[in-house]
Structure formats: C-alpha cells, structure tokens
Scaffold this motif. Structure first.
Motif, PDB file in Angstrom:
ATOM      1  N   ALA A  85      48.882  31.041  40.972  1.00 53.67           N
ATOM      2  CA  ALA A  85      48.230  29.732  41.076  1.00 53.67           C
ATOM      3  C   ALA A  85      48.823  28.911  42.221  1.00 53.67           C
ATOM      4  CB  ALA A  85      48.369  28.976  39.752  1.00 53.67           C
ATOM      5  N   LYS A  86      50.129  28.934  42.324  1.00 54.36           N
ATOM      6  CA  LYS A  86      50.810  28.196  43.394  1.00 54.36           C
ATOM      7  C   LYS A  86      50.376  28.694  44.769  1.00 54.36           C
ATOM      8  CE  LYS A  86      55.498  27.552  45.142  1.00 54.36           C
ATOM      9  NZ  LYS A  86      56.894  27.940  44.941  1.00 54.36           N
ATOM     10  N   ARG A  87      50.289  30.017  44.910  1.00 48.74           N
ATOM     11  CA  ARG A  87      49.940  30.592  46.207  1.00 48.74           C
ATOM     12  C   ARG A  87      48.507  30.299  46.623  1.00 48.74           C
ATOM     13  NH1 ARG A  87      53.125  36.331  47.108  1.00 48.74           N
ATOM     14  NH2 ARG A  87      55.181  35.518  46.558  1.00 48.74           N
ATOM     15  N   ILE A  88      47.621  30.113  45.660  1.00 43.72           N
ATOM     16  CA  ILE A  88      46.226  29.823  46.021  1.00 43.72           C
ATOM     17  C   ILE A  88      45.923  28.328  45.989  1.00 43.72           C
ATOM     18  CG2 ILE A  88      45.420  32.092  45.279  1.00 43.72           C
ATOM     19  CD1 ILE A  88      44.227  30.726  42.792  1.00 43.72           C
ATOM     20  N   GLY A  89      46.897  27.526  45.559  1.00 44.41           N
ATOM     21  CA  GLY A  89      46.720  26.082  45.571  1.00 44.41           C
ATOM     22  C   GLY A  89      45.907  25.545  44.410  1.00 44.41           C
ATOM     23  N   TYR A  90      45.897  26.262  43.311  1.00 43.17           N
ATOM     24  CA  TYR A  90      45.203  25.817  42.105  1.00 43.17           C
ATOM     25  C   TYR A  90      46.207  25.688  40.973  1.00 43.17           C
ATOM     26  CZ  TYR A  90      40.456  26.431  43.913  1.00 43.17           C
ATOM     27  OH  TYR A  90      39.280  26.296  44.611  1.00 43.17           O
ATOM     28  N   SER A  91      45.770  25.099  39.871  1.00 43.42           N
ATOM     29  CA  SER A  91      46.646  24.968  38.709  1.00 43.42           C
ATOM     30  C   SER A  91      46.631  26.267  37.901  1.00 43.42           C
ATOM     31  CB  SER A  91      46.173  23.814  37.823  1.00 43.42           C
ATOM     32  OG  SER A  91      44.963  24.180  37.180  1.00 43.42           O
ATOM     33  N   ILE A  92      47.642  26.433  37.048  1.00 49.95           N
ATOM     34  CA  ILE A  92      47.700  27.592  36.160  1.00 49.95           C
ATOM     35  C   ILE A  92      46.489  27.604  35.227  1.00 49.95           C
ATOM     36  CG2 ILE A  92      49.150  26.421  34.449  1.00 49.95           C
ATOM     37  CD1 ILE A  92      49.355  30.148  35.380  1.00 49.95           C
ATOM     38  N   GLY A  93      45.980  26.419  34.916  1.00 43.32           N
ATOM     39  CA  GLY A  93      44.790  26.325  34.060  1.00 43.32           C
ATOM     40  C   GLY A  93      43.587  27.018  34.681  1.00 43.32           C
ATOM     41  N   THR A  94      43.507  26.983  35.998  1.00 41.89           N
ATOM     42  CA  THR A  94      42.402  27.652  36.679  1.00 41.89           C
ATOM     43  C   THR A  94      42.474  29.162  36.470  1.00 41.89           C
ATOM     44  OG1 THR A  94      42.324  25.906  38.348  1.00 41.89           O
ATOM     45  CG2 THR A  94      41.273  28.003  38.915  1.00 41.89           C
ATOM     46  N   ILE A  95      43.682  29.705  36.542  1.00 41.28           N
ATOM     47  CA  ILE A  95      43.858  31.143  36.302  1.00 41.28           C
ATOM     48  C   ILE A  95      43.364  31.490  34.901  1.00 41.28           C
ATOM     49  CG2 ILE A  95      45.526  33.042  36.136  1.00 41.28           C
ATOM     50  CD1 ILE A  95      45.582  32.004  38.942  1.00 41.28           C
ATOM     51  N   HIS A  96      43.761  30.686  33.927  1.00 39.59           N
ATOM     52  CA  HIS A  96      43.372  30.954  32.539  1.00 39.59           C
ATOM     53  C   HIS A  96      41.876  30.729  32.335  1.00 39.59           C
ATOM     54  CE1 HIS A  96      47.320  31.900  31.036  1.00 39.59           C
ATOM     55  NE2 HIS A  96      47.805  30.883  31.698  1.00 39.59           N
ATOM     56  N   ASN A  97      41.300  29.763  33.026  1.00 42.00           N
ATOM     57  CA  ASN A  97      39.856  29.539  32.905  1.00 42.00           C
ATOM     58  C   ASN A  97      39.060  30.717  33.465  1.00 42.00           C
ATOM     59  OD1 ASN A  97      40.036  27.047  31.664  1.00 42.00           O
ATOM     60  ND2 ASN A  97      39.930  25.899  33.581  1.00 42.00           N
ATOM     61  N   VAL A  98      39.555  31.324  34.527  1.00 42.64           N
ATOM     62  CA  VAL A  98      38.829  32.420  35.170  1.00 42.64           C
ATOM     63  C   VAL A  98      39.100  33.753  34.472  1.00 42.64           C
ATOM     64  CG1 VAL A  98      38.566  33.739  37.306  1.00 42.64           C
ATOM     65  CG2 VAL A  98      38.706  31.237  37.398  1.00 42.64           C
ATOM     66  N   PHE A  99      40.361  34.039  34.144  1.00 42.70           N
ATOM     67  CA  PHE A  99      40.703  35.350  33.568  1.00 42.70           C
ATOM     68  C   PHE A  99      40.956  35.309  32.061  1.00 42.70           C
ATOM     69  CE2 PHE A  99      41.149  36.430  37.975  1.00 42.70           C
ATOM     70  CZ  PHE A  99      40.726  37.750  38.010  1.00 42.70           C
ATOM     71  N   GLY A 100      41.181  34.142  31.517  1.00 38.95           N
ATOM     72  CA  GLY A 100      41.369  34.029  30.075  1.00 38.95           C
ATOM     73  C   GLY A 100      42.816  34.082  29.640  1.00 38.95           C
ATOM     74  N   SER A 101      43.616  34.892  30.320  1.00 37.74           N
ATOM     75  CA  SER A 101      45.027  35.004  29.946  1.00 37.74           C
ATOM     76  C   SER A 101      45.785  35.779  31.023  1.00 37.74           C
ATOM     77  CB  SER A 101      45.180  35.734  28.604  1.00 37.74           C
ATOM     78  OG  SER A 101      44.840  37.101  28.744  1.00 37.74           O
ATOM     79  N   TYR A 102      47.100  35.715  30.925  1.00 35.38           N
ATOM     80  CA  TYR A 102      47.978  36.495  31.794  1.00 35.38           C
ATOM     81  C   TYR A 102      47.658  37.985  31.658  1.00 35.38           C
ATOM     82  CZ  TYR A 102      52.319  38.949  32.997  1.00 35.38           C
ATOM     83  OH  TYR A 102      53.238  39.834  33.511  1.00 35.38           O
ATOM     84  N   ASP A 103      47.509  38.442  30.416  1.00 41.79           N
ATOM     85  CA  ASP A 103      47.255  39.866  30.181  1.00 41.79           C
ATOM     86  C   ASP A 103      45.958  40.330  30.817  1.00 41.79           C
ATOM     87  OD1 ASP A 103      49.507  40.848  28.569  1.00 41.79           O
ATOM     88  OD2 ASP A 103      48.841  39.344  27.122  1.00 41.79           O
ATOM     89  N   ARG A 104      44.938  39.514  30.774  1.00 37.93           N
ATOM     90  CA  ARG A 104      43.656  39.902  31.381  1.00 37.93           C
ATOM     91  C   ARG A 104      43.752  39.943  32.910  1.00 37.93           C
ATOM     92  NH1 ARG A 104      39.941  40.703  27.656  1.00 37.93           N
ATOM     93  NH2 ARG A 104      40.032  39.545  25.696  1.00 37.93           N
ATOM     94  N   LEU A 105      44.562  39.068  33.480  1.00 37.86           N
ATOM     95  CA  LEU A 105      44.775  39.109  34.928  1.00 37.86           C
ATOM     96  C   LEU A 105      45.502  40.390  35.317  1.00 37.86           C
ATOM     97  CD1 LEU A 105      44.799  38.033  37.807  1.00 37.86           C
ATOM     98  CD2 LEU A 105      46.789  36.625  37.190  1.00 37.86           C
ATOM     99  N   VAL A 106      46.569  40.716  34.614  1.00 39.55           N
ATOM    100  CA  VAL A 106      47.304  41.951  34.916  1.00 39.55           C
ATOM    101  C   VAL A 106      46.404  43.163  34.688  1.00 39.55           C
ATOM    102  CG1 VAL A 106      49.287  43.386  34.303  1.00 39.55           C
ATOM    103  CG2 VAL A 106      49.549  40.907  34.456  1.00 39.55           C
ATOM    104  N   MET A 107      45.599  43.135  33.631  1.00 37.28           N
ATOM    105  CA  MET A 107      44.662  44.217  33.353  1.00 37.28           C
ATOM    106  C   MET A 107      43.701  44.408  34.536  1.00 37.28           C
ATOM    107  SD  MET A 107      41.941  44.436  30.195  1.00 37.28           S
ATOM    108  CE  MET A 107      41.079  42.967  30.768  1.00 37.28           C
ATOM    109  N   ALA A 108      43.200  43.307  35.072  1.00 34.22           N
ATOM    110  CA  ALA A 108      42.272  43.386  36.212  1.00 34.22           C
ATOM    111  C   ALA A 108      42.964  43.950  37.456  1.00 34.22           C
ATOM    112  CB  ALA A 108      41.688  42.006  36.512  1.00 34.22           C
ATOM    113  N   ILE A 109      44.198  43.534  37.687  1.00 37.74           N
ATOM    114  CA  ILE A 109      44.963  44.063  38.824  1.00 37.74           C
ATOM    115  C   ILE A 109      45.176  45.565  38.643  1.00 37.74           C
ATOM    116  CG2 ILE A 109      47.219  44.039  39.975  1.00 37.74           C
ATOM    117  CD1 ILE A 109      47.289  40.980  39.291  1.00 37.74           C
ATOM    118  N   ASN A 110      45.545  45.980  37.439  1.00 40.01           N
ATOM    119  CA  ASN A 110      45.776  47.397  37.179  1.00 40.01           C
ATOM    120  C   ASN A 110      44.499  48.218  37.321  1.00 40.01           C
ATOM    121  OD1 ASN A 110      48.512  47.053  36.788  1.00 40.01           O
ATOM    122  ND2 ASN A 110      48.399  47.035  34.568  1.00 40.01           N
ATOM    123  N   THR A 111      43.390  47.679  36.875  1.00 37.74           N
ATOM    124  CA  THR A 111      42.114  48.392  37.045  1.00 37.74           C
ATOM    125  C   THR A 111      41.811  48.563  38.526  1.00 37.74           C
ATOM    126  OG1 THR A 111      41.246  47.662  34.904  1.00 37.74           O
ATOM    127  CG2 THR A 111      39.628  48.289  36.582  1.00 37.74           C
TER     128      THR A 111
END
Length: 196
Positions: free
Chosen positions: A38-64
C-alpha cells in the motif's frame, strides 16, 4: 493519503498485484507486508483489503501469477530443448526456483486458512504447470495421460522439489552432494524406467 480516484478497480488490482509480486521477489514471504505494498503504491491498507479482501488473498493471487510465470518458463525451455524433454523438465524446475527464490518459496510457504478455499480460477491456473509435467511424463512412457500417469507425475514433482529445496537451502551441500540437479534427474529416470 490515498489516491482513491486515480485508478479504476481493475487498474488498482493490476497495480497492487504487480507491486506485491515485485515486493515478494525482493523480500520473500516472511518479510512481505500488504502495508508495504500500500505504501509503495500510495494508497491506504484499506484499499488493498477492499480490492483483494485480505492479506491471504493477495498472497494467493501473487502465487497464482508465479505459477503462470513458471509454466511459461518451462514452455520457453521446451522451445530451445534437445530431445531429452525429461531433462528439460528437471532443469526447468531448478532454473526457475534459482532465478525466483523468494517467489518460488512463497508458493510452498503460504497456506490458506482452513476456512478459505482456493478459487476454481486459481486452481485451474496453477494446474497448468502440473499438466505440462503430466503430458511430458505420458510422452516419455508412451502412454495416454490418465490418472495413473498423473499420480506418478505428482510423485516425480515431489521428488524434484525435495532435491531443489535442499539445493536452495544449502542442505545438499552440507551433506556433500555437489550435483543435486543430476541426482534429481537420476531419481526421475529410475522411476520412469520402473514403469516400463
């Protein structure tokens, strides 16, 4: 301060995924942080959660995405390959892992919570890599790819993975093994020979 109006949801998803994948490649799973993405893209952590739902879903997407890169890596190796396609598979496994240590390790280091299932789209995308192996094992055996070939292929993947993980961690060197890739290929050839 977030830049909520700068990107559409689709653009944000692509931006977060690209930045997250770059961070994963840089620091690995143990030091990976959605907050840093979030810091690197200039958005809040809430934006990450709004788009991916959770930390685990973000890591899952990266792994896929990593599985997709790995499948493409193997395809490129086959285009430049000799006739020994099994050797190409083993070399492709090792070379991808060595070139992408943190992303490769994250695939095996991240576990979804029990209540979170891997979505079918992710399962299918990840399955492409295994299907490449199944097809090549079937070809080497002169057989049709069936469940028996798929089961053998999964065991061979586990064999090569173990050799590769030990090589990357340095465990093979501690045991005096100087050529883990050669050893892995030998074990695969022995298993294939045992199948007739």
């Amino acid at each position: 301060m977030g830049r909520r109006s700068d990107h559409s949801r689709e653009e944000l998803e692509a931006l977060i995924l690209a930045t997250g994948a770059a961070l994963m490649a840089e620091v690995g799973l143990a030091r990976f942080s959605a907050r840093e993405v979030a810091k690197r893209i200039g958005y809040s952590i809430g934006t990450i959660h709004n788009v991916f739902g959770s930390y685990d879903r973000l890591v899952m997407a990266i792994n896929t995405q990593t599985f997709g890169l790995w499948a493409e890596h193997l395809r490129l190796h086959f285009e430049q390959a000799s006739d020994d396609r099994i050797a190409v598979l083993v070399e492709g496994y090792f070379s991808f892992a060595r070139a992408n240590v943190h992303r490769w390790s994250a695939i095996y280091g991240h576990h979804l919570p029990d209540e979170m299932a891997l979505p079918e789209a992710d399962r299918a995308a990840r399955g492409v890599l295994t299907e490449i192996v199944v097809q090549e094992v079937a070809r080497a055996l002169g057989r049709v790819p069936d469940e028996a070939v798929a089961a053998l292929s999964r065991s061979l993947i586990a064999t090569v993975h173990g050799h590769c993980a030990f090589a990357i961690s340095g465990a093979w060197a501690l045991m005096g093994e100087a050529a883990p890739e050669v050893a892995a290929l030998k074990r695969v050839r022995e298993a294939l020979a045992g199948q007739g």
